[in-house]
Design a protein around this motif. Sequence first.
Motif, short mmCIF file in Angstrom:
data_model
loop_
_atom_site.label_atom_id
_atom_site.label_comp_id
_atom_site.label_asym_id
_atom_site.label_seq_id
_atom_site.Cartn_x
_atom_site.Cartn_y
_atom_site.Cartn_z
N MET A 54 9.18 -25.47 -9.58
CA MET A 54 8.16 -25.67 -10.62
C MET A 54 8.47 -24.76 -11.81
O MET A 54 8.87 -23.61 -11.63
N VAL A 55 8.27 -25.29 -13.00
CA VAL A 55 8.59 -24.56 -14.23
C VAL A 55 7.30 -24.00 -14.83
O VAL A 55 6.40 -24.76 -15.18
N PRO A 56 7.19 -22.67 -14.98
CA PRO A 56 5.99 -22.09 -15.60
C PRO A 56 5.87 -22.50 -17.06
O PRO A 56 6.89 -22.68 -17.75
N CYS A 57 4.65 -22.66 -17.54
CA CYS A 57 4.44 -23.00 -18.94
C CYS A 57 3.18 -22.32 -19.44
O CYS A 57 2.32 -21.89 -18.66
N ALA A 58 3.07 -22.21 -20.76
CA ALA A 58 1.93 -21.50 -21.37
C ALA A 58 1.58 -22.13 -22.70
O ALA A 58 2.41 -22.75 -23.36
N GLU A 59 0.32 -21.94 -23.07
CA GLU A 59 -0.15 -22.31 -24.42
C GLU A 59 -1.14 -21.23 -24.84
O GLU A 59 -2.19 -21.09 -24.22
N ILE A 60 -0.82 -20.51 -25.88
CA ILE A 60 -1.64 -19.38 -26.33
C ILE A 60 -2.11 -19.67 -27.75
O ILE A 60 -1.29 -19.86 -28.66
N THR A 61 -3.42 -19.70 -27.93
CA THR A 61 -3.99 -19.93 -29.26
C THR A 61 -4.67 -18.65 -29.73
O THR A 61 -5.53 -18.11 -29.03
N LYS A 72 -8.01 -4.74 3.45
CA LYS A 72 -8.15 -4.12 2.14
C LYS A 72 -6.77 -4.08 1.51
O LYS A 72 -5.76 -3.90 2.17
N GLY A 73 -6.74 -4.22 0.17
CA GLY A 73 -5.47 -4.17 -0.52
C GLY A 73 -5.30 -5.39 -1.41
O GLY A 73 -6.25 -6.10 -1.72
N THR A 74 -4.06 -5.66 -1.81
CA THR A 74 -3.78 -6.75 -2.73
C THR A 74 -2.71 -7.69 -2.17
O THR A 74 -1.86 -7.29 -1.38
N ILE A 75 -2.79 -8.93 -2.63
CA ILE A 75 -1.81 -9.95 -2.30
C ILE A 75 -1.19 -10.44 -3.61
O ILE A 75 -1.91 -10.79 -4.54
N THR A 76 0.13 -10.47 -3.67
CA THR A 76 0.83 -11.07 -4.80
C THR A 76 1.31 -12.45 -4.39
O THR A 76 2.02 -12.60 -3.38
N SER A 77 0.91 -13.45 -5.18
CA SER A 77 1.28 -14.84 -4.87
C SER A 77 1.79 -15.50 -6.14
O SER A 77 1.87 -14.88 -7.20
N PHE A 78 2.14 -16.77 -6.04
CA PHE A 78 2.53 -17.52 -7.22
C PHE A 78 1.29 -17.82 -8.07
O PHE A 78 0.15 -17.56 -7.66
N GLY A 79 1.49 -18.39 -9.24
CA GLY A 79 0.36 -18.71 -10.11
C GLY A 79 -0.60 -19.70 -9.48
O GLY A 79 -1.80 -19.67 -9.75
N TRP A 80 -0.08 -20.58 -8.63
CA TRP A 80 -0.89 -21.50 -7.84
C TRP A 80 -0.74 -21.15 -6.38
O TRP A 80 0.34 -20.73 -5.96
N ASN A 84 11.15 -12.89 -16.97
CA ASN A 84 11.85 -12.36 -15.79
C ASN A 84 11.03 -12.47 -14.51
O ASN A 84 11.55 -12.75 -13.44
N GLY A 85 9.72 -12.25 -14.64
CA GLY A 85 8.88 -12.21 -13.45
C GLY A 85 8.23 -13.51 -13.08
O GLY A 85 7.67 -13.65 -11.98
N GLY A 86 8.29 -14.52 -13.97
CA GLY A 86 7.65 -15.79 -13.68
C GLY A 86 6.14 -15.70 -13.78
O GLY A 86 5.59 -14.85 -14.50
N TYR A 87 5.44 -16.57 -13.07
CA TYR A 87 3.99 -16.70 -13.10
C TYR A 87 3.46 -16.19 -11.77
O TYR A 87 3.74 -16.76 -10.72
N ARG A 88 2.72 -15.07 -11.81
CA ARG A 88 2.26 -14.41 -10.59
C ARG A 88 0.77 -14.10 -10.68
O ARG A 88 0.22 -13.86 -11.75
N THR A 127 6.61 -12.99 -24.71
CA THR A 127 7.45 -12.07 -23.96
C THR A 127 6.80 -11.70 -22.64
O THR A 127 7.44 -11.65 -21.59
N GLU A 128 5.47 -11.49 -22.70
CA GLU A 128 4.75 -11.10 -21.49
C GLU A 128 3.25 -11.37 -21.69
O GLU A 128 2.73 -11.19 -22.79
#
Length: 332
Positions: free
Chosen positions: A1-8, A267-275, A310-314, A18-19
């Motif tokens: 899957m290709v990450p994408c963005a739209e920022i207004t 307790k703590g955190t989970i890092t996953s993909f954007g979906w 570099n880091g993708g969508y997380r 950049t980030e």
Amino acid sequence: MVPCAEITIGKLTFTAATEINIRKSWKNFTDTATIKLPKAIYYYDENRNLKPVEHIGNFIKVGDKVEIKLGYNRQLFIEFIGYVARSPRIDIPYEILCEDEMWQLKRKEVSVSIQNATVKQIIQAVAPGYELDCIDEIYGDFSMKQTTAVKVFNELQEKAGIYTFFREGRLVCGKIYSDEKVLSKQPVFEYCENIIDHNLQYIYPDEAKIKVYAKSINKKGEAVTYEAGEDGGDIEHWTDRDGLSKEELKKRTDNRFKNLKTRGGYKGTITSFGWPRVEHGQVIQVVDKKYEERNTKNFVDEVEINMSANGGYRRISDIGRTYRDGEFKRIT
């Protein structure tokens, strides 16, 4: 899957950055977003001619509306709506700091004075005009002059453990985990599958910290309050409808606290993909096929969203207290 963005931002729209970093939580009054843009930025003028942005401060101003959409394969979802909170920093990459609707409430002077007020009356007095999801409980006499709505929210938080924040355009007060409009869908996160990284620690019941804020209206119509538990852990608000005295409320609250202490969890955190997408206040499932007794359902307290080349969508989800099946009714 290709990450994408739209920022207004104001009248400008970008399809890359950049980030991007977004933080959303009920623990903080304000959701924030940081957008970093490269040195070479172009825009279309009124004649649709592509031109370089020579000075970013001429195009992006404090108070400009901001909308950030993120996703995969051109399927975008709104992750943040707010305003430019500070003048863009001219360091490279350009850094734009944004805040959600709470930015507006930090800037307006208000005064409130209500006898025997409900929490809802207090919120409506200092933040009129917003769609409100608020507990409607007696707070008592309340008065603050020449202040801001956010300072009033802070007073409610410090004195009664009542948290106020924006969620999807609604002003939510006192409903950390009981917001009926949060999706009932429970995303599943499994070790060695869609959990990229984690710092989870399993907390056994005898190690769990819980704070219970209890309230009852006695036969005289007065609000009786009592607190039980420990700071630094899960928070529960509980209202008894039986018109209890202070001693009766204390006894019931202490028993409730003991029952809550019997539940362990992560307790703590989970890092996953954007979906799959997760928002704070939502319930997620943590699955460990190796130690199935540790499979749990937990509320999410905070979400951090990152996107970069570099880091993708997380998405980083901060795990909150354990969820009990059937605890609240949610929309589907």
